[in-house]
Enzyme design. Sequence first.
Site, PDB file in Angstrom:
ATOM      1  N   LYS A 151       8.376  10.127  -2.957  1.00  0.00           N
ATOM      2  CA  LYS A 151       7.084  10.194  -2.277  1.00  0.00           C
ATOM      3  C   LYS A 151       7.182  11.046  -1.018  1.00  0.00           C
ATOM      4  CE  LYS A 151       5.435   6.510  -0.194  1.00  0.00           C
ATOM      5  NZ  LYS A 151       5.209   6.899   1.239  1.00  0.00           N
TER       6      LYS A 151
ATOM      7  N   ASP B 295       1.316   6.707  -2.955  1.00  0.00           N
ATOM      8  CA  ASP B 295       1.580   5.542  -2.116  1.00  0.00           C
ATOM      9  C   ASP B 295       0.750   4.362  -2.635  1.00  0.00           C
ATOM     10  OD1 ASP B 295      -1.005   6.159  -1.409  1.00  0.00           O
ATOM     11  OD2 ASP B 295      -0.639   6.186   0.753  1.00  0.00           O
TER      12      ASP B 295
END
Length: 216
Positions: A120, A138
Site C-alpha cells: 500500500k 486502505d
Amino acid sequence: MKKSDIPHFFAALQAANPHPQTELEYGSHFQLLAAVLLSAQATDAGVNKATRRLFQVAPTPQAMLALGLEGLEQHIKTIGLYRTKAKNLLVTCQVLIERYGGEIPRTRQELEALPGVGRKTANVVLNVAFGEPTMAVDTHIFRVANRTGLAPGKTPLEVELKLLKRVPPEYALHAHHWLILLGRYVCQARKPRCWECRVSTWCDYKPKTPAPTAAR
C-alpha cells in the site's frame, strides 16, 4: 456495479474534485515516503501534526538519520506504533543514502524492500510521486469497493487487482484518491452519508441512509 455504470461513477467524482490530492503534507519525495510510512494505522491529520515540525528539522534522509532513534521518537511519539515506525524509518534512511544517493527508488520491488514499506505504501508513492495509476487499497477503499459493488473482494490485494481491471484508464491516475476521500467523508463505516453522495445513483448499497430529519 454494472460495468456500464463505472464511467458515470467516476465522472461524477471527477466533476466534484477534478484534481484530488493526498491529505498528507510533504515537501519532497522523501518526505512523502516518510509520511506514508508513518500513516499506517494512524490518521493523516495526526501524521501531519507530527511531521510539520519533524520535516523542518529533518527534511532529508541524512538529517533524519542524524536525529538518532531517541530524537526521532520524540518527534513522532503522538503517532501510533511510533517506536517501530521510528526504527524502520531510520533504517530506510540508511538504505536510501547507501544505495540510492538519498533519492527515492522508482520501482515497486525496490520500494517494498525498504523497512516498513508494504504494498500500500509503495502504491501511494508510485502514484503521488511518480504519476503511476496504482491503487493503494486502505480501509476506506476496501469498504467503498465492496459496499458500492465497484470491486468486491475479501482481501485488499483482491480489491486492488479488481480495481485495476474495472477502473477506466482515463480515471485510473486519480481513482484511489477519489475513493479514499469518498470513504473518509461520505461512505463512512458506521453510517454512510448516502444523502450527500454524488455517486449513490450507481451504488449497489441497498439500505441507503436517509437524510437526518431536522430537530423540532
